[in-house]
Structure formats: structure tokens, C-alpha cells
Enzyme design. Structure first.
Site, PDB file in Angstrom:
ATOM      1  N   THR A  92       0.472  -1.111   0.012  1.00 40.34           N
ATOM      2  CA  THR A  92      -0.116  -0.193   0.560  1.00 40.34           C
ATOM      3  C   THR A  92       1.168   1.593   0.062  1.00 40.34           C
ATOM      4  O   THR A  92       1.381   1.854   1.160  1.00 40.34           O
ATOM      5  CB  THR A  92      -1.014  -0.403   1.288  1.00 40.34           C
ATOM      6  OG1 THR A  92      -0.246  -0.109   2.461  1.00 40.34           O
ATOM      7  CG2 THR A  92      -1.737  -1.176   1.369  1.00 40.34           C
ATOM      8  N   THR A 127      -0.125  -1.997   5.282  1.00 44.45           N
ATOM      9  CA  THR A 127      -0.201  -1.260   6.302  1.00 44.45           C
ATOM     10  C   THR A 127      -1.438  -0.491   5.680  1.00 44.45           C
ATOM     11  O   THR A 127      -1.260   0.040   4.506  1.00 44.45           O
ATOM     12  CB  THR A 127       1.082  -0.520   6.762  1.00 44.45           C
ATOM     13  OG1 THR A 127       1.664  -1.471   7.120  1.00 44.45           O
ATOM     14  CG2 THR A 127       1.143   0.512   7.593  1.00 44.45           C
ATOM     15  N   LYS A 213      -1.065   0.791  14.382  1.00 49.63           N
ATOM     16  CA  LYS A 213       0.056   0.502  14.025  1.00 49.63           C
ATOM     17  C   LYS A 213       1.177   1.345  12.827  1.00 49.63           C
ATOM     18  O   LYS A 213       2.008   1.609  13.248  1.00 49.63           O
ATOM     19  CB  LYS A 213      -0.090  -0.472  12.378  1.00 49.63           C
ATOM     20  CG  LYS A 213       1.018  -0.646  10.786  1.00 49.63           C
ATOM     21  CD  LYS A 213       1.682  -1.349  11.542  1.00 49.63           C
ATOM     22  CE  LYS A 213       2.701  -1.250  10.475  1.00 49.63           C
ATOM     23  NZ  LYS A 213       4.470  -2.329  10.736  1.00 49.63           N
ATOM     24  N   ASN A 217       5.690   2.664  13.735  1.00 42.02           N
ATOM     25  CA  ASN A 217       6.636   3.460  12.612  1.00 42.02           C
ATOM     26  C   ASN A 217       6.576   4.974  13.113  1.00 42.02           C
ATOM     27  O   ASN A 217       8.218   5.818  13.136  1.00 42.02           O
ATOM     28  CB  ASN A 217       6.301   3.472  11.727  1.00 42.02           C
ATOM     29  CG  ASN A 217       6.621   0.916  11.436  1.00 42.02           C
ATOM     30  OD1 ASN A 217       7.552   1.193  11.973  1.00 42.02           O
ATOM     31  ND2 ASN A 217       5.875   0.962  10.279  1.00 42.02           N
ATOM     32  N   GLY A 274      15.067   5.542   5.148  1.00 43.17           N
ATOM     33  CA  GLY A 274      14.662   5.304   3.923  1.00 43.17           C
ATOM     34  C   GLY A 274      14.000   4.175   4.778  1.00 43.17           C
ATOM     35  O   GLY A 274      13.335   4.088   5.727  1.00 43.17           O
ATOM     36  N   CYS A 277       8.665   1.257   5.404  1.00 41.77           N
ATOM     37  CA  CYS A 277       7.933   2.016   6.904  1.00 41.77           C
ATOM     38  C   CYS A 277       7.801   3.368   6.880  1.00 41.77           C
ATOM     39  O   CYS A 277       6.920   3.838   7.139  1.00 41.77           O
ATOM     40  CB  CYS A 277       8.487   0.797   7.883  1.00 41.77           C
ATOM     41  SG  CYS A 277       8.011  -1.138   7.116  1.00 41.77           S
ATOM     42  N   LYS A 280       6.800   6.458   5.071  1.00 37.03           N
ATOM     43  CA  LYS A 280       5.386   5.893   4.052  1.00 37.03           C
ATOM     44  C   LYS A 280       4.389   6.549   5.190  1.00 37.03           C
ATOM     45  O   LYS A 280       3.583   7.255   5.245  1.00 37.03           O
ATOM     46  CB  LYS A 280       5.232   4.546   4.314  1.00 37.03           C
ATOM     47  CG  LYS A 280       3.940   4.507   3.523  1.00 37.03           C
ATOM     48  CD  LYS A 280       3.811   2.766   2.784  1.00 37.03           C
ATOM     49  CE  LYS A 280       4.879   1.909   3.704  1.00 37.03           C
ATOM     50  NZ  LYS A 280       3.644   1.435   4.813  1.00 37.03           N
ATOM     51  N   ARG A 351      14.694   0.395  -1.281  1.00 37.07           N
ATOM     52  CA  ARG A 351      13.096   0.647  -0.608  1.00 37.07           C
ATOM     53  C   ARG A 351      13.862   2.251  -0.055  1.00 37.07           C
ATOM     54  O   ARG A 351      14.028   1.881   1.136  1.00 37.07           O
ATOM     55  CB  ARG A 351      12.480  -0.331  -0.041  1.00 37.07           C
ATOM     56  CG  ARG A 351      11.630  -1.307  -0.814  1.00 37.07           C
ATOM     57  CD  ARG A 351      10.984  -2.234  -0.882  1.00 37.07           C
ATOM     58  NE  ARG A 351      11.498  -2.901   0.970  1.00 37.07           N
ATOM     59  CZ  ARG A 351      10.744  -3.375   1.270  1.00 37.07           C
ATOM     60  NH1 ARG A 351       9.417  -3.420   0.952  1.00 37.07           N
ATOM     61  NH2 ARG A 351      11.570  -3.927   3.042  1.00 37.07           N
TER      62      ARG A 351
END
Ligand code: SAJ
Length: 450
Positions: A92, A127, A213, A217, A274, A277, A280, A351
Site C-alpha cells: 500500500t 499497512t 500500526k 513507525n 529509508g 515503513c 510512508k 526501498r
């Protein structure tokens, strides 16, 4: 029980093989035959794990479960028809405007809705922005199936806490939050996850679980931003931020008595943040607030922290220009070496790596730029080499972006032997500043005196 898992990635594969390794459970993985990931279908059905890096136990468990016929992957979506439970673990992402892209999630929900039978348990693990389970997933599943969520089928949001290098371990030993559309859904979800989780399972509602969740992060992203801001203060005042961090964190950390506990946990400043998780999830949290929140306001700390972390690659360029100014060097005449392209040390995962924005900030302005990373063979048409000597030869500046273990052993003699100009910009506290200066290097580091 027949479990269908959608999305053969970092989350879908470990959760599939764990369930498939339990008695009486058969797992079918669903993977689109897309250009990027379609190859995984045949790869996994041959008993091989497409997950890179070192994941203890995963290769063997995947091989064993495929071999005994307990785990099989297909692109045939009619499989949903005879599923007792379905886990959704598709990506997502958020776009450049920090808006979530739910296209693949919505397509999967539509496919499931059209096939699933009454009594199915649907678990959303991807997520998502808070509010997505109730306001996006539930309506699509009900519309396509004609069934009523909570009574004809169960709907749960339960997030993963997998971490690179510990996929199976975390799934098994970390406690798990299970958010149910109704308390009955949550209870059914708890019973379901008891098959693989040997840690406490907490029942709650979907929205609380979704917020937990992304807050997990976002908390980490804000703490890293705090460390980065303290680092900038230390640079300005001329002290070493790592001394400050060590002293701050030396407060007693008695985890047995958290409330009376004065402990501190200052994170590590660096070249940037980076991964899949942290860059974003804060934006997903904000999107949920903006879209479903009853009281509108701008979450300043979260947004400014995210932007500060994203500014760190630019700070690395500032440090480079500061070092070159000291030696009267011009970037346009120089060869620059980026050490590390992965977003995380000793990993091949790139990523959202901070190395990419730094590369883009430098590539048009220096005579030559080369990226060294032994874990990554290629990325688009970037000049990535695994040959350390080639990377260092005639270089005018070495910039540490990732803290790969092999960089900890680099000797100043080796660097001086191959580099043309002894300049180091340390983004991950790999080198000792004093030793670098003693060895004649012009040295800059995040959070270090200039
Ligand atoms: N980073 C810093 N300073 C720090 C910690 C990390 O600059 O103090 C940077 C890293 O260099 C990296 C980025 O942040 O570029 C992300 O690092 P990470 O350790 O958070 O690794 P991730 O992205 O794999 O985060 C995952 C998350 N796990 C889940 O989403 C389930 C995160 O919640 C975990 O805390 C993290 O793994 C972990 O601890 O391994």
C-alpha cells in the site's frame, strides 16, 4: 483449514509458510503474474524463497511446506471460493503527494468479494491509513459479495511487525494486535492467529489497531528526527552528538519498572531514513486524520519530523561542500564515491534509500560519481560497483551513506593509497573523527564538529 494469502512479499511469504507448517492447515498463495513479481509463482512452487537477505529458517520452512503440499502459489483468483480464511498482504504505497495508492488493494478486495463464501474470515494485514478497513475494505467486500460484514463473514485488521532479518522470529514471538469489526470478529481473529503466534494477542477494534500500526513507525520516525535535530545543534555548537547520545542514554533503563523509569532512548542521527515503513507510515496516519478525523488540524511534529529526515541527504551535500571549501576544491572537478546504496546496513534492500536523493543532488554537479555496495548488483542505470578499489581509485571524497559492516574495517592507509584527495563525509558514524584528522583527512560527519 484452507487459508488463502494475497501478496507474496515480505509479509505474505513468511505468514504463509508459518501457517502451512501447522497441522491441518493448507495455504494457497495468490500472486498476480505482474512483470515485477509474477516470477515468484513458479519460483516458490519449486520450493525456493524469493525473499532476499538472511532470513533464518525461512528457506527451509518454505521448502518443507511446499514439498509436503501444504503451501502452493497461483494467480487463479477463483481460489477465494473455498477459503476458510483470507489474509491480504499487498503493498500500500504512498505517492509523491503522500497520498496512499489503494489500486491494488481495491482490486484484491473486489476479487475476494466476488468469490468468497459466507463464514469466511478476512484479515487485512497491509499497512493502511486509519479508517481504511471500515470505510474502504468493508463496503467493497459487502457490495461485491452481497454478504454483511460482521454477521455473514468476519473482518479483521491485524498488522505485522516483521523486520528485515527477523521475519519468522517476529511473527512467532512478538505480541499481536487484532482489530475486529465486531468483538466476535476480533475473537475469531485471536483464535486464528493463535495458530502461529506464541506471544500475547490483544483484541481491539479495527480503527485502534490501524492507528497503532502507523503510530509504531511514526514514533520511530519522530525519534530519529529528534536525534537528527540534536545532531545539527551539535554541529553548530561544535560537539560530537554521539557523546551526547551516549550520556543521555546512560540514565538507568529499568524496564521492570517503566512508570518510575527515567530512561531515555535517544536514537541515532544519520544520512537519512529509508525503507518501506518509516517514510510512508506517518503520511498514512496524517491521511487518516485528514480524511476521517472529526477535528481537523495539522500534526506539526509528525510532518516536520518526516520533512527533517528527508532533508538529511541534502545535509550530506552541505557537509561535502563545506569540506571542499576548506580545501578550495570544486565539485565539478571531483570524483565522488558514495559508500552504500541499501537503506539499511548489511541488507540488499534499497526501498526509499536516502542514497538515491543524495546521488541525484550530486550527479549533475561533479565530474564523476560512483556508488559502492557489495549487497546490490544494480539499480536502474546507476553507476553501482561491488569493487572497492575501483570505487576508491582517484576519488576526491568518500561519503558513507549506509553502515555496511565492511566499511567499519576500512583503514585510512587503504583509503589514502587509492583516493586522490583525502576527504570523508561520514553519514553513519563509521569512522573515528580524531583518527581521520590525525591521518590527514578533511573530515565531516552528521552531528560532528566542523
Ligand atoms: N535509522 C536512523 N536512525 C535510527 C534508526 C534507523 O537513521 O536510530 C534509519 C535507518 O538507517 C534506515 C531507516 O531509518 O534508513 C529505517 O530503519 P529501521 O531500522 O526502522 O528499519 P525498517 O525500515 O525495516 O523498519 C522496520 C519497522 N518494522 C515494521 O514496520 C514492522 C520498524 O517499526 C522497526 O522498528 C524496524 O524494522 C526495526 O527495529 O528493525
Amino acid at each position: 483449514m484452507h487459508l488463502v494469502v494475497v501478496g507474496m512479499g515480505y509479509v505474505g511469504i513468511p505468514v504463509s509458510v508459518l501457517f502451512a507448517s501447522k497441522p491441518g492447515i493448507k495455504v494457497t498463495g495468490i500472486q498476480r503474474r505482474s512483470k515485477r513479481s509474477g516470477w515468484k509463482i513458479d519460483f516458490i512452487n519449486k520450493g525456493k524463497s524469493p525473499v532476499g537477505g538472511n532470513e533464518p529458517g525461512l528457506d527451509q520452512l518454505l521448502f518443507d511446506t511446499v514439498k509436503k503440499g501444504a503451501f502452493f502459489v497461483t494467480d487463479d483468483i477463483t481460489t477465494y471460493e473455498n477459503a476458510d480464511a483470507i489474509i491480504i498482504a499487498v503493498q500500500t504505497p504512498v505517492d509523491e503527494n503522500h497520498q496512499p495508492r489503494y489500486e491494488s488493494l481495491k482490486q484484491v478486495l473486489t476479487d475476494i468479494g466476488q468469490q468468497m463464501q459466507p463464514g469466511t474470515l478476512v484479515c487485512l494485514e497491509s499497512t493502511v491509513a486509519p479508517g481504511t478497513t471500515d470505510n474502504v475494505a468493508k463496503p467493497i467486500l459487502e457490495r461485491e459479495s452481497g454478504l454483511k460484514a460482521g454477521t455473514d463473514f468476519n473482518l479483521v485488521f491485524s498488522y505485522e511487525r516483521v523486520m528485515v532479518g527477523r521475519l519468522l522470529h517476529n511473527l512467532t514471538y512478538y505480541s499481536r494486535i487484532v482489530g475486529g469489526l465486531t468483538t466476535e470478529c476480533a475473537q475469531r481473529g485471536i483464535e486464528f492467529y493463535k495458530n502461529i503466534v506464541s506471544a500475547p494477542l490483544f483484541a481491539t477494534d479495527t480503527l485502534t489497531a490501524e492507528i497503532s500500526k502507523v503510530v509504531e513507525n511514526t514514533y520511530r520516525d519522530v525519534n530519529i528526527a529528534f536525534a537528527n535535530e540534536v545532531a545539527l545543534i551539535c554541529e553548530s555548537l561544535g560537539v560530537n552528538v554521539h557523546d551526547v547520545k551516549r550520556f543521555v542514554n546512560s540514565l538507568p533503563n529499568d524496564t521492570s519498572n517503566p512508570d518510575a523509569n527515567p530512561y531515555r532512548n535517544m536514537h541515532t542521527p544519520g544520512a537519512g531514513v529509508g525503507g518501506h515503513c518509516l517514510p510512508k507510515d506517518p503520511w498514512l496516519l496524517k491521511y487518516g486524520l485528514d480524511t476521517y478525523g472529526k477535528i481537523k488540524f495539522n500534526p506539526e511534529i509528525i510532518v516536520k519530523s518526516r520533512l527533517l529526515n528527508d532533508s538529511m541527504p541534502g545535509h550530506m551535500k552541505t557537509l561535502l561542500l563545506d569540506a571542499f571549501a576548506e580545501r578550495n576544491m570544486a565539485l565539478s572537478e571531483s570524483k565522488v564515491t558514495l559508500m552504500g546504496f541499501a537503506f539499511l546496513e548489511n541488507s540488499d534492500d534499497y526501498r526509499n534509500t536516502p542514497a538515491l536523493p543524495l546521488f541525484n543532488l550530486l550527479k549533475g554537479e561533479c565530474k564523476q560519481i560512483v556508488i559502492h555496495d557489495t549487497h546490490i548488483v544494480e539499480y536502474e542505470d546507476l553507476p553501482i560497483t561491488q569493487d572497492l578499489v575501483e570505487a576508491l581509485r582517484d576519488s576526491d571524497c568518500l561519503i558513507v551513506v549506509t553502515k555496511h559492516n565492511e566499511y567499519r574495517e576500512l583503514s585510512f592507509d587503504l583509503l589514502r593509497k587509492y583516493m586522490r584527495t583525502p576527504v570523508i563525509i561520514d553519514g553513519r558514524n563509521v569512522f573515528n573523527r580524531q583518527e581521520a584528522l590525525t591521518n590527514g583527512f578533511t573530515f565531516r560527519g552528521v552531528g560532528l564538529p566542523r
